[in-house]
Design a protein around this motif. Structure first.
Motif, short mmCIF file in Angstrom:
data_model
loop_
_atom_site.label_atom_id
_atom_site.label_comp_id
_atom_site.label_asym_id
_atom_site.label_seq_id
_atom_site.Cartn_x
_atom_site.Cartn_y
_atom_site.Cartn_z
N ILE A 41 -48.19 95.26 87.69
CA ILE A 41 -47.94 96.39 88.60
C ILE A 41 -48.69 97.62 88.11
CG2 ILE A 41 -46.17 97.96 89.48
CD1 ILE A 41 -44.23 95.50 89.26
N GLY A 42 -48.64 97.87 86.81
CA GLY A 42 -49.37 99.01 86.25
C GLY A 42 -50.86 98.91 86.47
N SER A 43 -51.40 97.72 86.36
CA SER A 43 -52.83 97.52 86.61
C SER A 43 -53.18 97.84 88.06
CB SER A 43 -53.23 96.07 86.31
OG SER A 43 -53.05 95.78 84.96
N GLN A 44 -52.30 97.46 88.95
CA GLN A 44 -52.52 97.77 90.37
C GLN A 44 -52.47 99.28 90.61
OE1 GLN A 44 -53.35 95.50 92.85
NE2 GLN A 44 -53.81 97.38 93.96
N VAL A 45 -51.56 99.97 89.93
CA VAL A 45 -51.48 101.42 90.05
C VAL A 45 -52.78 102.06 89.55
CG1 VAL A 45 -50.32 103.50 89.18
CG2 VAL A 45 -48.96 101.54 89.95
N VAL A 46 -53.28 101.59 88.42
CA VAL A 46 -54.55 102.12 87.89
C VAL A 46 -55.66 101.91 88.91
CG1 VAL A 46 -56.31 101.88 86.09
CG2 VAL A 46 -53.90 101.83 85.48
N TRP A 47 -55.73 100.72 89.46
CA TRP A 47 -56.77 100.40 90.44
C TRP A 47 -56.66 101.32 91.65
CZ3 TRP A 47 -60.99 97.36 90.61
CH2 TRP A 47 -61.56 97.13 91.85
#
Length: 73
Positions: A41-47
Motif C-alpha cells: 500500500i505504501g508503494s502505491q502511495v509513493v507511486w
C-alpha cells in the motif's frame, strides 16, 4: 521515477523507515507477517504521489511531507 526508486528500491529500505514505526507504535497488534501488505500500500502511495507531485503547487516543496500527508488523507 526518482521517488519510487528512492523509497521502494533496495528492498523498500526507505519506505520501511516510514511504515514500520507507524505499524509498531500505533498498531502493535498487527502481525509481522502482514507488514508486506502495508508496504505494498505504501508503494502505491509513493507511486501516486510521484505522479501528482508538483513543486510549484505543493507548499512544503518536500516530497516526504507530501507523501505522508497523502497517505493519511
Amino acid at each position: 521515477g526518482i521517488y519510487v526508486d528512492f523509497y521502494c528500491g533496495n528492498n523498500n529500505s526507505e519506505l520501511k523507515k516510514i511504515v514500520f514505526p507507524i505499524l509498531t507504535n500505533k498498531f502493535g497488534w498487527i502481525p509481522q507477517k502482514d507488514y508486506d501488505d502495508f508496504l505494498s500500500i505504501g508503494s502505491q502511495v509513493v507511486w501516486n504521489c510521484e505522479e501528482s507531485f508538483d513543486l510549484e503547487k505543493v507548499k512544503t516543496k518536500k516530497f516526504k511531507s507530501y507523501e505522508i500527508f497523502s497517505a493519511i488523507f
